[in-house]
Design an enzyme around this catalytic site. Structure first.
Site, short mmCIF file in Angstrom:
data_model
loop_
_atom_site.label_atom_id
_atom_site.label_comp_id
_atom_site.label_asym_id
_atom_site.label_seq_id
_atom_site.Cartn_x
_atom_site.Cartn_y
_atom_site.Cartn_z
N SER A 117 7.39 -0.25 7.41
CA SER A 117 6.33 -0.21 6.40
C SER A 117 5.66 1.15 6.32
O SER A 117 4.89 1.41 5.40
CB SER A 117 5.26 -1.27 6.73
OG SER A 117 4.74 -1.07 8.03
N HIS A 138 11.74 -1.79 1.97
CA HIS A 138 10.48 -2.34 2.48
C HIS A 138 10.12 -3.60 1.72
O HIS A 138 9.57 -3.55 0.62
CB HIS A 138 9.36 -1.30 2.37
CG HIS A 138 8.06 -1.81 2.89
ND1 HIS A 138 6.84 -1.43 2.36
CD2 HIS A 138 7.76 -2.69 3.88
CE1 HIS A 138 5.87 -2.03 3.01
NE2 HIS A 138 6.40 -2.82 3.93
N GLU A 150 10.06 -1.89 -1.90
CA GLU A 150 10.05 -0.43 -2.04
C GLU A 150 11.38 0.12 -1.53
O GLU A 150 11.74 -0.09 -0.37
CB GLU A 150 8.90 0.18 -1.23
CG GLU A 150 7.53 -0.13 -1.81
CD GLU A 150 6.39 0.41 -0.97
OE1 GLU A 150 5.39 0.87 -1.54
OE2 GLU A 150 6.49 0.37 0.29
N ASN A 188 1.28 1.04 1.00
CA ASN A 188 0.44 1.22 2.19
C ASN A 188 -0.30 2.55 2.19
O ASN A 188 -1.38 2.67 2.78
CB ASN A 188 1.27 1.06 3.46
CG ASN A 188 1.62 -0.39 3.71
OD1 ASN A 188 0.98 -1.30 3.18
ND2 ASN A 188 2.64 -0.63 4.51
#
Length: 281
Positions: A117, A138, A150, A188
């Site tokens: 992540s 991801h 992702e 993130n």
């Protein structure tokens, strides 16, 4: 792409196994021991059983999906798979060790993907002699429900590998987005500075956790407030992501809030331990 290997037995790994098996792929699920691998298959079955109970899946379809999943304790069994998805602990040395072994046992042309992540995908690629075959995929938790993936490309990832990853995500009924290999990727990198600011706000006694959560849910129409989300994600996972962001960008504002570090040290990791920012016991 018919056969897939998944390395890991945690929530993320079992969710990804379920996603691939539902899409018709044969999946090898590798755990550190046979018992762990079998327990992970059990977790997949529990998830499918819940879907049957809710009327979203027939018992026959559940049995067909489960039949596609095979547990193993040997990475060597991945010698014939077309794709391997690594979903082990968010620890760079552990991931690099897995990729070194995968490089040795997987057939030429197999795609090696990491679900990290926030860690550098290029570090996983550098642990192999085939960096062009390494890509980030991801998935978001829970993987069977969340639509986004992702696709993270390094400076070495081959264009045909990125194209294959794109097609694969679409075949899985996921929504792919593409990004370069930088800490936090898209989601993130934007989400965790906000979560960290919320912890700092609580730490400064500016507002209570309940009021901050309510304000962000009702004021920004978010499904969860920051403290609800942190407790779901896990404070240990959140702290690791915060540290990765800070280590890459060296922005003082990205340094993890001390309260977050203290809660992790105290073993209060969120819902999975019964206590985090709130008490769930």
């Amino acid at each position: 792409m018919s056969s897939v290997g998944v390395v890991g037995t945690g929530t993320m790994a079992t969710g990804i196994v379920e996603v691939f098996a539902k899409a018709g792929h044969d999946v090898l699920l590798r755990g550190r021991t046979t018992e762990k691998a079998q327990a992970a298959v059990g977790a997949v079955q529990k998830s499918l059983d819940r879907a049957v109970k809710k009327g979203r899946l027939s018992e026959a379809d559940r049995d067909t999906i489960l039949a596609r999943v095979t547990p193993t304790a040997a990475l060597e069994d991945f010698s014939t798979v077309d794709l391997v998805v690594e979903a082990v602990a968010e620890d760079l040395e552990v991931k690099r060790s897995v990729f070194t072994t995968l490089d040795e046992v997987c057939k030429p042309g197999a795609i090696l993907a990491t679900t990290t992540s926030s860690l550098p995908v290029v570090e996983c690629a550098a642990a192999t002699k085939r960096p062009g075959d390494v890509v980030g995929l991801h998935f978001f938790n829970p993987a069977p429900v969340m639509k986004l993936v992702e696709i993270v490309h390094t400076v070495s990832t081959d264009a045909d590998v990125i194209a294959t990853a794109q097609k694969l995500c679409l075949d899985l009924k996921k929504v792919p987005v593409h990004c370069g290999d930088r800490a936090g990727f898209i989601v993130n990198a934007l989400l965790f500075p906000y979560l960290n600011d919320a912890v700092s706000m609580l730490e400064a006694h500016y507002a209570s956790a309940d009021d901050i959560d309510t304000a962000m849910r009702l004021g920004c129409r978010l499904p969860m407030g920051p403290f609800q989300l942190l407790d779901v994600v896990g404070l240990d996972v959140s702290l690791a992501i915060e540290k990765t962001l800070y280590n890459e960008f060296r922005d003082a504002g990205l340094a993890p809030a001390p309260l977050l570090e203290h809660l992790v040290t105290a073993g209060r990791l969120g819902r999975k331990t019964g206590k985090g920012f709130r008490d769930y016991s």
